[in-house]
Design a protein around this motif. Sequence first.
Motif, PDB file in Angstrom:
ATOM      1  N   ALA A   1      58.783  49.387  24.203  1.00 57.69           N
ATOM      2  CA  ALA A   1      59.058  48.044  23.679  1.00 57.69           C
ATOM      3  C   ALA A   1      60.384  48.073  22.936  1.00 57.69           C
ATOM      4  CB  ALA A   1      57.939  47.601  22.752  1.00 57.69           C
ATOM      5  N   VAL A   2      61.221  47.079  23.206  1.00 61.09           N
ATOM      6  CA  VAL A   2      62.521  46.960  22.548  1.00 61.09           C
ATOM      7  C   VAL A   2      62.668  45.514  22.086  1.00 61.09           C
ATOM      8  CG1 VAL A   2      65.019  47.118  22.861  1.00 61.09           C
ATOM      9  CG2 VAL A   2      63.516  48.724  24.025  1.00 61.09           C
ATOM     10  N   GLU A   3      63.111  45.335  20.859  1.00 59.74           N
ATOM     11  CA  GLU A   3      63.368  43.980  20.375  1.00 59.74           C
ATOM     12  C   GLU A   3      64.749  43.538  20.831  1.00 59.74           C
ATOM     13  OE1 GLU A   3      62.593  43.109  16.288  1.00 59.74           O
ATOM     14  OE2 GLU A   3      60.857  44.457  16.263  1.00 59.74           O
TER      15      GLU A   3
ATOM     16  N   ASP B   1      67.342  39.992  20.937  1.00 60.83           N
ATOM     17  CA  ASP B   1      67.465  38.629  20.420  1.00 60.83           C
ATOM     18  C   ASP B   1      67.291  37.625  21.559  1.00 60.83           C
ATOM     19  OD1 ASP B   1      70.373  37.555  21.222  1.00 60.83           O
ATOM     20  OD2 ASP B   1      70.515  39.681  20.724  1.00 60.83           O
TER      21      ASP B   1
END
Length: 53
Positions: A9-11, A13
């Motif tokens: 999982a990567v945040e 924008d």
Amino acid sequence: MPKSAITMAVEVDPETFAWFQAQGESAEQQMSVALRIYADAHKTYPAFVAKPA
């Protein structure tokens, strides 16, 4: 692409994710390719060593 991928999982924008989605292919695949290109471009290679004559 690597022979076997990992899932993580990567945040990201919302604007960046929207841009990848608008490119017409899978956003996740496009982000993976972009990360690979970035990583390859920033690898450190050993200095060239001339062979003695």
